[in-house]
Scaffold this active site. Structure first.
Site, PDB file in Angstrom:
ATOM      1  CG  HIS A  83      -4.439  -6.163   7.291  1.00 23.96           C
ATOM      2  ND1 HIS A  83      -3.108  -6.240   7.451  1.00 23.96           N
ATOM      3  CD2 HIS A  83      -4.770  -5.088   8.318  1.00 23.96           C
ATOM      4  CE1 HIS A  83      -2.622  -5.493   8.073  1.00 23.96           C
ATOM      5  NE2 HIS A  83      -3.436  -4.731   8.776  1.00 23.96           N
ATOM      6  CG  ASP A 127       2.779   1.422   3.421  1.00 24.92           C
ATOM      7  OD1 ASP A 127       2.407   2.528   4.062  1.00 24.92           O
ATOM      8  OD2 ASP A 127       3.251   0.648   4.134  1.00 24.92           O
ATOM      9  NE  ARG A 161       1.268   7.543   8.407  1.00 26.25           N
ATOM     10  CZ  ARG A 161       0.984   6.257   8.460  1.00 26.25           C
ATOM     11  NH1 ARG A 161       1.213   5.285   7.451  1.00 26.25           N
ATOM     12  NH2 ARG A 161      -0.166   6.086   9.152  1.00 26.25           N
ATOM     13  CB  SER A 199      -0.495   2.637   5.435  1.00 22.87           C
ATOM     14  OG  SER A 199       0.547   1.572   5.870  1.00 22.87           O
ATOM     15  CE  LYS A 247       1.313  -2.153   4.414  1.00 25.06           C
ATOM     16  NZ  LYS A 247       1.851  -1.612   5.623  1.00 25.06           N
TER      17      LYS A 247
HETATM   18  N1  URA Z   1       0.051  -0.805   9.825  1.00 22.27           N
HETATM   19  C1  URA Z   1       0.241  -0.235   8.713  1.00 22.27           C
HETATM   20  O1  URA Z   1       0.474  -1.121   7.818  1.00 22.27           O
HETATM   21  N2  URA Z   1       0.395   1.058   8.481  1.00 22.27           N
HETATM   22  C2  URA Z   1      -0.177   1.901   9.166  1.00 22.27           C
HETATM   23  O2  URA Z   1      -0.304   2.983   8.654  1.00 22.27           O
HETATM   24  C3  URA Z   1      -0.579   1.752  10.451  1.00 22.27           C
HETATM   25  C4  URA Z   1      -0.610   0.299  10.778  1.00 22.27           C
END
Ligand code: URA
Length: 432
Positions: free
Chosen positions: A88, A167, A174, A189, A193
């Site tokens: 990621h 999320d 947010r 977050s 995932k």
């Molecule tokens: N990318 C994400 O998936 N979540 C966040 O909170 C910030 C960047």
């Protein structure tokens, strides 16, 4: 009180406001109750702000992550016959590394289940890039992902709405309440995932610099530590590399332009920084997957990963041989003085590409496949007034002035002395 649960949103908010740690049970309840609508947006906004101001410790962050995973489905690809490992990136300008990396790691014997997103703002999205390939399809079913992992060893596709739905809801909240920048909320977050995706190992590319989410090494290090701690708490072997994002990666920024550059890298050519970072990340992924005896640098340089790219694209309906879209209009930006070209600022180039139509300001905006920026000069080149530095590509020429404005000032550095070599990998955090 929350419908007989014994918890109250106001009490949870007050605990965090007054710097008392939240228990696993409080966190599990509040995330679940928010997902079901029992806790209101304004209450979750207040809690997110209290978390932003007062933080969460490692145990709270791990519980928060688990609660978000529990809000949806957890995928299991343990039966595909190869070790699973994913990467990621926190997002950067010209960051097309997933495109050559997934087929390279597959060519070396592991399987990459990359569930990805679209871009927002000045950083591009992997799916937007791949969607510039005629016929390519982002949406796959879980069975299609499994079959492709077993057959090709690499999948890059859209994340499903069933993975960590809490999320999705919380991230949108947010975004409009000034609470994106909390390290524990960002870390949970991202990791919720990836943990729900069912990978067996994870390499994080945490970008540092003007074009990155985290502008300083200290902040990027904090995020890397928070994410690797979540990985450890959930039994997911996780490595983080901190990598430079003060300059764009490679010479191309924009969807189809970046696909073309990735294909060059997969054929054993292409810019040294893109190939170098692809290999560095592949080494970390293969180490986590326990794949030994294959040198990803040799595999990439030999072009042996390219057939895996062709199969990965074709499996999702794409034609890897089809010509890529090109923009209808191109303008050149030239040097205004003599000296040595020292590079371009990542944020300025990313913003210019976005203004040209390569990126989107709102989730629902369309993107142009051919739009973007191509660097013509490379750091170290001698330039004079009028020497071409870069090209701007767009289908909508009324966007050129905004892109020029993004590149004004000190964005294109022409200096008296040659620039110092910048290391691409600045730091690493490995498990154990
Ligand atoms: N990318 C994400 O998936 N979540 C966040 O909170 C910030 C960047």
């Amino acid at each position: 009180m929350g419908s007989g649960s014994g918890f109250s949103a106001v009490e949870v908010i007050a605990d965090k406001r007054d710097c008392r740690g939240l228990s696993r049970e409080q966190i599990g309840w509040v995330v679940d109750a928010y997902t079901s609508g029992e806790v209101a947006d304004e209450q979750m906004s207040a809690l997110a702000m209290a978390i932003l101001l007062n933080g969460m410790d490692a145990a709270e962050t791990a519980h928060w992550t688990q609660a978000m995973i529990d809000s949806g489905e957890v995928l299991d690809f343990g039966d595909v016959g190869r070790p699973l490992v994913d990467k990621h990136s926190t997002g950067g300008v010209g960051d097309k590394i997933t495109l050559p990396l997934a087929p390279l790691v597959a060519a070396c014997g592991a399987a990459v289940p990359q569930l990805s997103g679209r871009g927002l703002g000045h950083t591009g999205g992997t799916l937007d890039k791949l969607e510039s390939i005629p016929g390519w399809r982002a949406a796959l079913s879980t069975d299609e992902i499994r079959a492709q992992l077993a057959d090709v060893g690499a999948v890059i596709c859209a994340t499903t709405p069933t993975l960590a739905p809490a999320d999705r809801r919380l991230y949108a909240l947010r975004d409009v309440t000034g609470t994106v920048e909390s390290v524990p909320l960002i870390a949970s977050s991202i990791m919720s995932k990836k943990l729900a995706e069912g990978t067996g190992g994870l390499v994080l590319d945490v970008k540092v610099g003007s074009g990155a989410f985290m502008k300083t090494a200290a902040r990027a290090g904090e995020l890397a530590d928070a994410m690797t701690a979540i990985g450890a708490a959930h039994g997911l072997p996780t490595t983080a590399l901190l990598t430079d994002m003060s300059r764009p990666l490679g010479r191309c920024v924009g969807n189809a332009l970046e696909v073309a550059e990735s294909v060059e890298v997969l054929r054993g050519h292409g810019p040294a920084d893109v190939a170098g970072l692809t290999v560095a990340l592949a080494r970390e992924m293969l180490a986590l997957a326990g794949v030994t005896g294959t040198d990803p640098a040799e595999v990439l340089a030999s072009g042996a990963a390219h057939p895996f790219w062709e199969r990965m694209i074709a499996a999702q309906g794409g034609d890897p041989d089809a010509p890529l879209p090109v923009a209808a209009h191109v303008e050149t930006v030239t040097a205004d003085r003599s000296g040595v070209f020292a590079g371009a600022d990542a944020l300025a180039v990313g913003t210019a590409a976005w203004r040209l139509g390569a990126g989107r300001a709102r989730k629902e905006d369309p993107v142009q496949a051919g739009a973007g920026v191509r660097m013509l000069a490379v750091p170290g080149d001698e330039v004079r007034p009028g020497t071409p530095l870069l090209e701007l590509h767009t289908d909508t020429p009324e966007r050129f002035p905004d892109a020029h404005r993004a590149l004004a000032g000190a964005a294109l550095l022409v200096t008296a002395d040659p620039p110092a070599q910048r290391p691409l990998v600045l730091d690493a955090r490995r498990p154990g």
